[in-house]
Structures are given as C-alpha cells and as structure tokens.
Motif scaffolding. Structure first.
Motif, short mmCIF file in Angstrom:
data_model
loop_
_atom_site.label_atom_id
_atom_site.label_comp_id
_atom_site.label_asym_id
_atom_site.label_seq_id
_atom_site.Cartn_x
_atom_site.Cartn_y
_atom_site.Cartn_z
N ARG A 64 13.35 -42.37 -4.67
CA ARG A 64 13.30 -41.23 -5.58
C ARG A 64 14.38 -40.20 -5.23
O ARG A 64 15.08 -39.69 -6.11
CB ARG A 64 11.92 -40.59 -5.52
N LYS A 123 1.83 -36.21 -0.27
CA LYS A 123 1.73 -36.27 1.19
C LYS A 123 3.08 -36.10 1.88
O LYS A 123 3.14 -35.95 3.10
CB LYS A 123 1.06 -37.59 1.61
N GLU A 180 -1.27 -46.65 2.87
CA GLU A 180 -0.04 -47.06 2.20
C GLU A 180 1.11 -46.09 2.50
O GLU A 180 2.00 -45.88 1.70
CB GLU A 180 -0.27 -47.14 0.69
N TRP A 181 1.06 -45.49 3.70
CA TRP A 181 2.06 -44.51 4.08
C TRP A 181 3.49 -45.06 3.98
O TRP A 181 4.39 -44.41 3.45
CB TRP A 181 1.78 -44.00 5.48
N LYS A 184 -3.10 -30.73 -5.92
CA LYS A 184 -3.34 -32.02 -6.57
C LYS A 184 -4.25 -31.88 -7.78
O LYS A 184 -5.30 -31.27 -7.72
CB LYS A 184 -3.94 -33.01 -5.58
N ASP A 191 1.77 -35.82 -7.80
CA ASP A 191 0.59 -36.21 -7.03
C ASP A 191 0.82 -37.40 -6.10
O ASP A 191 0.36 -37.40 -4.96
CB ASP A 191 -0.59 -36.52 -7.97
N TYR A 192 1.51 -38.43 -6.57
CA TYR A 192 1.65 -39.63 -5.76
C TYR A 192 2.40 -39.35 -4.45
O TYR A 192 2.10 -39.94 -3.42
CB TYR A 192 2.37 -40.75 -6.53
N PHE A 193 3.35 -38.41 -4.50
CA PHE A 193 4.17 -38.10 -3.32
C PHE A 193 3.72 -36.81 -2.64
O PHE A 193 4.47 -36.25 -1.84
CB PHE A 193 5.64 -37.99 -3.71
N ASN A 221 9.61 -42.81 -1.90
CA ASN A 221 10.16 -41.46 -1.93
C ASN A 221 11.65 -41.47 -1.60
O ASN A 221 12.42 -40.68 -2.16
CB ASN A 221 9.41 -40.56 -0.96
N LYS A 274 4.66 -47.41 2.15
CA LYS A 274 5.06 -47.58 0.76
C LYS A 274 5.44 -46.24 0.13
O LYS A 274 6.45 -46.15 -0.58
CB LYS A 274 3.90 -48.21 -0.03
N ILE A 275 4.67 -45.21 0.42
CA ILE A 275 4.95 -43.89 -0.12
C ILE A 275 6.30 -43.39 0.37
O ILE A 275 7.13 -42.88 -0.41
CB ILE A 275 3.84 -42.89 0.27
#
Length: 309
Positions: free
Chosen positions: A299, A202, A288-289, A239, A198-200, A296, A291-292
């Motif tokens: 990751r 986008k 917070e784009w 999601k 879910d967090y990633f 990522n 940061k995502i």
C-alpha cells in the motif's frame, strides 16, 4: 484491560469544589493577542506575535464547543508555545484544560500567567500522562475533543479548519499530517500519513497532536500504558467510525532527548506497553500480523508510486 471510570474522576473534582460546566475562554472580536501576556522580544511569528483573525468565524454559525486538554510535566521550555497556539486560534467556543503533574521547573508560573484565559488548571502530583489526560477529559463538556502535549503546538488556523470540516461532513474523527521539529538540528520534517482504514489500523501511523474526535465516541485512556497510550486508544476509539484525513499539517512536535517517542531510555517502556496491548487480557495475539505488514508495505509503495503521499 482495566479502564478507569471517568465519572469517578469528575465526582472527585466536584467534591473539591470545581464548578461544572467549566467556563469557556472568553472570545474577543479583536482577538486575544493584545490581551494575553506579551512574549519575549525575540519570539516572533506563530504563535508569538501573530494570531488567527477572529473574523474568519462566521457569526451565523453556532460553533460547537471544542475541548482541548494539555497534560503537562516539566516542559517549561515548550509550554508557553503550546498554550499560545491554543488561545491564539481565537476559536469562539473553547474549553481549555491544563493538568500539570506538579512541575518544579517553572511550568506552574507560566500556567498561572495565562490562568485568566484557561478554563481550568491544576498542578498536583498525578499518576502520569494517561491519568492527567483522563482527568482533563472527565471535566469536558465539549462536542469535540483533542489533547496537545506540553511540548507540541498547533499550527495557525487549525481549529477553524477542523471544526468546519466536522460541521460539513458529520464525521466522528478528523486527522492530518504533522511536522517534526528537531531541536538540536533545527530541521523541520513534514510527516505525511496514509488514510487510516480499519484493516490496517494496527499499523502505527496517526500523528497524535493532529487528531480530533467527537465527544460521542470518546473513550478513556488505558493508564497502565506509559508510551503507546495514544496508539492503543486509536484501536478502540477509531475503528468502525467515520473519519476524514486532512492532507496538510495540523501540528508541530518537538523532537528532543526527553520526548518519549525518541528517547533511547524509553525502549523498555515501549516494549512493556507492547506486551500489555497484545496480551490476552487486552487486544490479544494478531495471528495475521505478517500479512497485514506485507500488504501495508505494498500500500505504501502504491501511494508513493502514484504520488498520493
């Protein structure tokens, strides 16, 4: 965001005499290979002169209905491969729907050739790919859904693999790797993806033809979008729902000049879709784009370091 009401599409089909539920593709204990039209002599391998062994489907299992929708428009060079890759899975409870936008390149003749093994098809002018997919799913009575574009195809045994995992795990969404086939070079490239959490969510990553989901979570496609329609759908559909990654390729996507994902002519369309998706009337600004994206990247590096992809 103005999403269509699929019930209105369904009612329009009923008004013109379409009977529901649609018939399933008639299964045969010996398979469909010797019943559907023969391919050209030079076409060999999957899905041309081989098929999934129908015997892999345990007769003791009540196999849930699977609905596959194929939107189609002027892809005569690929369409037959798409159709055969669906039918020759020999899935025992299959609803297969083709919505063609009024092709004038010979696609209709191919569809008609396979018509006895298609639950429903039409070839009429429509409002584009999103509209075609929505119309197809408005007719669905399947427990599980997927769509395959008319220039992609499923790999051998995928329906058995996916539905078996739906039954075993009870998840709502199953996705896997894909293969990109470059038409010009002949190269095949495996497209591995990370778990879709879910967090990633986008971050674009899913391989569209390698996705399957429960009808219970189905949502209509936003028809104003021209290119990023699947990406936006995942933002709403996936999601919060249980999902499973199958770490193997489930489909092949042909890379060619007219493919939306790879055509330079589509750059403006992609940008227009981006503006709509992140506009105030849709998903809104992602504050917070950065940061995502940063997390990522870390990751991805960690997955590669530990050889998880």
């Amino acid at each position: 965001m103005n999403l269509p009401n699929l019930t209105s599409y369904r009612e329009a089909f009923l008004a013109k005499g379409v009977g529901l539920p649609l018939p399933v593709v008639e299964p045969h204990a010996e398979g469909l290979l010797n019943k559907i039209p023969e391919p050209a002599a030079e076409k060999t391998g999957w899905p041309w002169n081989t098929e999934v062994n129908p015997g892999i489907y345990d007769e003791k299992i009540n196999w849930p209905k699977l609905t596959i929708v194929s939107p189609s428009y002027n892809q005569v060079g690929f369409l037959e491969q798409t159709i055969r890759s669906v039918l020759l899975q020999n899935y025992p409870n299959l609803e297969y729907i083709i919505i063609d936008g009024g092709s004038n390149d010979g696609s209709l003749q191919i569809i008609e050739k396979y018509a006895p093994w298609i639950s429903y098809y039409q070839s009429e002018k429509d409002r584009g790919q999103s509209h075609a997919i929505n119309m197809g799913f408005s007719l669905s009575s399947g427990s599980y859904h997927a769509w395959i574009n008319s220039d992609d195809y499923y790999l051998e045994g995928v329906f058995h693999l996916v539905i078996t995992n739906f039954i075993k795990t009870g998840v709502d969404f199953i996705y896997g790797y894909g293969i990109d086939h470059n038409i010009l070079t002949g190269e095949y490239k495996l497209n591995r993806i990370l778990p879709f959490i879910d967090y990633f969510i986008k971050i674009p990553g899913l391989v569209q033809p390698s996705t399957f989901w429960s009808s219970g979570i189905h949502e209509p496609i936003w028809e104003e979008l021209h290119c990023a329609l699947d990406y936006e759908l995942w933002l709403r559909l996936v999601k919060g729902h249980r999902r499973l990654l199958l770490k193997q390729p489930l489909s092949v996507a042909h890379i060619h000049d007219e493919a939306k994902t790879h055509s330079p002519k589509m750059k403006a369309r992609w940008e227009a879709d981006h503006q709509l998706i992140w506009g105030p009337e849709a998903h809104g600004t992602v504050h917070e784009w950065k940061k995502i994206v940063f997390l990522n990247r870390i990751r991805v590096k960690l997955y590669r370091l530990f050889k998880l992809i």
